[in-house]
Every structure is written in C-alpha cells, then in structure tokens.
Design a protein around this motif. Structure first.
Motif, PDB file in Angstrom:
ATOM      1  N   VAL A 126       0.807  -1.228   0.000  1.00  0.00           N
ATOM      2  CA  VAL A 126       0.000   0.000   0.000  1.00  0.00           C
ATOM      3  C   VAL A 126       0.838   1.275   0.000  1.00  0.00           C
ATOM      4  N   HIS A 127       2.145   1.122  -0.180  1.00  0.00           N
ATOM      5  CA  HIS A 127       2.950   2.327  -0.413  1.00  0.00           C
ATOM      6  C   HIS A 127       4.121   1.957  -1.316  1.00  0.00           C
ATOM      7  N   LEU A 128       3.924   2.126  -2.597  1.00  0.00           N
ATOM      8  CA  LEU A 128       5.046   1.907  -3.498  1.00  0.00           C
ATOM      9  C   LEU A 128       5.035   2.946  -4.609  1.00  0.00           C
ATOM     10  N   SER A 178       1.352   8.768   4.923  1.00  0.00           N
ATOM     11  CA  SER A 178       2.407   7.800   4.664  1.00  0.00           C
ATOM     12  C   SER A 178       3.658   8.144   5.477  1.00  0.00           C
ATOM     13  N   HIS A 179       4.186   7.150   6.118  1.00  0.00           N
ATOM     14  CA  HIS A 179       5.397   7.193   6.952  1.00  0.00           C
ATOM     15  C   HIS A 179       5.112   7.727   8.352  1.00  0.00           C
ATOM     16  N   ALA A 180       4.535   8.942   8.461  1.00  0.00           N
ATOM     17  CA  ALA A 180       4.207   9.507   9.776  1.00  0.00           C
ATOM     18  C   ALA A 180       5.356   9.296  10.762  1.00  0.00           C
ATOM     19  N   MET A 229       6.492  -1.444  -0.216  1.00  0.00           N
ATOM     20  CA  MET A 229       7.899  -1.550  -0.636  1.00  0.00           C
ATOM     21  C   MET A 229       8.532  -0.180  -0.861  1.00  0.00           C
ATOM     22  N   ASP A 230       7.706   0.867  -1.022  1.00  0.00           N
ATOM     23  CA  ASP A 230       8.215   2.216  -1.316  1.00  0.00           C
ATOM     24  C   ASP A 230       9.013   2.162  -2.630  1.00  0.00           C
ATOM     25  N   GLY A 231      10.014   3.008  -2.782  1.00  0.00           N
ATOM     26  CA  GLY A 231      10.829   2.948  -4.007  1.00  0.00           C
ATOM     27  C   GLY A 231      11.622   1.647  -4.028  1.00  0.00           C
TER      28      GLY A 231
HETATM   29 ZN   LIG Z   1       6.942   7.064  -0.887  1.00  0.00          ZN
END
Ligand SMILES: [Zn+2]
Length: 413
Positions: free
Chosen positions: A56-58, A241-243, A294-296
């Motif tokens: 949910v964050h890539l 995202s990240h927070a 996975m993010d970048g």
């Molecule tokens: Zn990102």
C-alpha cells in the motif's frame, strides 16, 4: 456465478479447512474434505493460507527492479534523492510503462493483489510517469486492484503549474491526491495542504500525504492535516504515509494517535529502521489502520526492494524488534489485512497482536498460499512458491519481460 473451493488449507496455520468462495467473497469455511474435485476445486495440499499481501505504499514509476544496479551518484538527503531522480529517470534502461509493469507483475506473482502506488507529477515529467503507471494497471487489471496517487514529489509551490498538472492527473485516472512534507519542501504548509484538500474536494477523491517530517515539526504538520480532515468532514478518507513523527517518543504522540483514530486517518509506511519504527501496538489498540509497502525499489533513491511483500513483512518484524509469534503474526497482519483495511474502509482494522482476519463469510477472496507450517515460518523462510487468489480466481502473471531479471531466491516462476 463465479465460485471456487479451496480444499485442505490452513488459515493462519490453524486446522485444515475447505474454503468456499462465491462471487469474489468467502461464502463458507468448513472442516476439510480434502477433496478438490468438488466444483471448481483447488487442492491446497495442506498449505498455509493467508489474506493476500497488500503493498500500500510503493512507487511503480520510479522502480528499476529487474534492471542492473546503478551506483547512487546524487547528493545525500531527501532533496538530493529527488534531484538524482530528476537527473537520471529519462535514461533508465527501460521506459516507465515497462518498469512499472514488471514491478507490478513481480508483486502480484509474490502474492500482492491489493496495491496503492504513487505516481510522480511535477513540472519536469508532467503526466508522463502517471501515464506509464496507468498503462501498467490496465495491463494487470484482472490480477490486482491498484490505486494510483497523483504525487507531487517535488512539492506543489516551488515550480509553476503543478496544481494544474495534479488536476489533470486526477482527470486522467488517478484515484487519490498526494502531498509531501509541507513544511520542509514547500516551506508553506498551509498553502500546500489547502491545495491538496482543494483538489480532493474538487475531484471527490481521498488523500494520501507523504510525511517524513520528524519530531515536533511532524506533529505540527500532522495537526494541520487533522484540522482539515475534521473541517472538511473527510473522516475515513485520508492516509498519512510514513508519519515518522509518531516514532519520536515525544509526549504529544499518544494524543496524536487518539486524534488519528477519531478522524479515521490511516497510516502506511515502508518498515524503515532506526528512527522510523512506528508504535504498532498503540496504533492497533487505538483502531488506527496501518499498512506497509515496498516504497521505491532499486530506483534513483534507494537500492532496496525486491517486489516481495512477504520479505517486507520480515523487514517490518525485524526493525520493530519482534520475536514472539504473535508479534511476527502482527507484522504479517499489517502486510496483508492491515494494508487491505487501509484501501477498503469497509474492512475492520487489525485491533491487536495475534489476530487472524480474512476468513469470515463475506471477507474478500484475496489469498496467498505458501508451503509453511506457521505464519512465523512463512515470514522467516519466505518460500518462493506462491499460489495467488484474486477476486476468487487463481491468477498467474507472466513476469518474463525482455531485459528484466531478478537474480537469486526471488527469481519468479
Ligand atoms: Zn513514498
């Protein structure tokens, strides 16, 4: 009617059962007959079955997964990485659409059927990256549900025309509007956030804002976001995202978590290490939806990432210092159901460590089967063979794309 019986599988490592799926949702779970010959059967062979993985964050547009490694030659820090991407992305070995498609294929083959990707929109690249991601989503429309965030990686106010580009991205098919570090990048948090929420209101879309800002500054920005969620009645429609500020241990964190829970704001992150470890137990107890991604991946920011969300579940468990089975299972829960509950607010959130969601009648038929004795064993061993079920159907994707290759244990079938 679309139906499938998955015979002889063990949900979260429990007793063997048969799962009957009808029209994309679980219809019934019963003691196993171990007979896959019944209508439309899939023989699970006693394997572990889990809710499908959720990335949910890539960033599908920046991924260079499967291409040769390049040394990082940019300046250190976030701005250095942003500019390193700008300098080099046009000379990546393959175009955006192919890179995005390959990374998406690897994610699906490894069991992720629920995905939220950011697609960078800025004055340099315009909608080019967005269009590549839209094409990749279209290509795998039958194999995964993909949400796309129109993401102003370089800020909204520093370069001309970015608000109009974001507006165009939302018209072109983006599902959400993004934002990034309103204090540290644009240095004008009110104007940045007002632009984000104006676009959300205009297009009636959800919001997902990157917030790397640490400590008190991050908590301040968080409060500005929450003000807007409350004032615009966007409860349940915003993700942060990240927070990273929630990892600060500052006295303001518990109140911030309570306010996030009340506003239905979800959190996604990338299982970062020192200084990024989120208080997962407190977030779960408060009912805050948390997912991971996975993010970048092997891009102009970072050499990390391999397209396997089971691997990211291992990383989450590791950086959180988890060792007991309920803790490992929670990391896996965040990487599967937790992310799903961020994308689909109709699903209940993970409420405590060791919960085993995803197999009640009416739950979505999104599953991954792996040969492991328990959830902890699956996270530690990360077996390469996976069977993936999406919308009640077994899906396979062709990951053989000329020029792309994943070496070693993550070589896909
Ligand atoms: Zn990102």
């Amino acid at each position: 009617m679309n139906s499938l019986r998955i015979a002889n599988v063990r949900p979260w490592g429990g007793e063997a059962v048969d799962i009957v799926i009808e029209n994309g949702v679980v219809a019934a779970v019963s003691e196993t007959t171990a007979d896959a010959s019944l209508a439309g059967g899939l023989d699970g062979g006693g394997q572990l079955i889990l809710p499908a993985l959720s990335d949910v964050h890539l960033h599908l547009d920046s991924s260079c997964l499967g291409l040769p490694f390049r040394a990082y030659t940019g300046e250190p820090g976030r701005w250095g990485r942003i500019m390193n991407d700008r300098k080099h992305w046009r000379t990546a070995d393959r175009p955006v659409a192919e890179r995005a498609a390959f990374t998406l294929a690897v994610a699906i083959a490894n069991g992720a059927t629920r995905i939220r990707t950011h697609a960078q929109v800025d004055a340099d690249s315009g909608l080019e990256k967005m269009e590549g991601v839209l094409a990749a989503r279209e290509h795998y429309a039958d194999a995964a549900d993909v949400q796309i965030v129109a993401f102003p990686q370089v800020g909204i106010l520093l370069e001309p025309g970015v608000v109009d580009l974001l507006d165009a991205a939302l018209r072109a098919g983006a599902d959400l509007i993004g934002g990034i570090d309103p204090c540290e990048i644009d240095r004008d948090p009110v104007r940045h956030l007002d632009a984000v929420f104006m676009l959300a209101e205009r297009h009636q879309v959800e919001v997902d804002i990157h917030l790397h800002e640490a400590g008190e500054l991050g908590l301040f920005t968080l409060s500005l976001i929450l003000e807007r969620v409350e004032a615009l009645s966007m409860q349940g429609r915003v993700t942060i995202s990240h927070a990273r500020c929630l990892a600060s241990g500052l006295p303001g964190v518990p109140a911030a978590i309570a306010r996030l829970a009340a506003a239905g704001v979800a959190i996604t992150h990338a299982a970062g290490g020192r200084g990024w470890e989120l208080p997962l137990a407190e977030l779960a107890a408060a009912g805050v939806r948390v997912g991971v991604g996975m993010d970048g991946q092997r891009d102009f920011w970072s050499p990390y990432g391999n397209g396997d969300m089971l691997d990211r579940a291992w990383q989450l468990a590791f950086v959180q210092g988890f060792a007991a089975d309920p803790e490992i299972e929670h990391a896996l829960g965040v990487a599967t159901w937790g992310g799903a509950s961020v994308l689909d607010r109709g699903l209940r959130p993970l409420e405590r460590f060791g919960s085993h969601p995803g197999f009640a009648p009416g739950d979505p038929a999104e599953f991954v089967l792996v040969d492991a004795v328990s959830p902890t064993a699956a996270v530690m061993d990360r077996p390469a063979e996976r069977t993936v079920v999406h919308h009640g159907r077994v899906v396979t994707v062709d990951t053989a794309l000329p020029g792309f290759e994943i070496p070693g244990r993550w070589a896909v079938r």
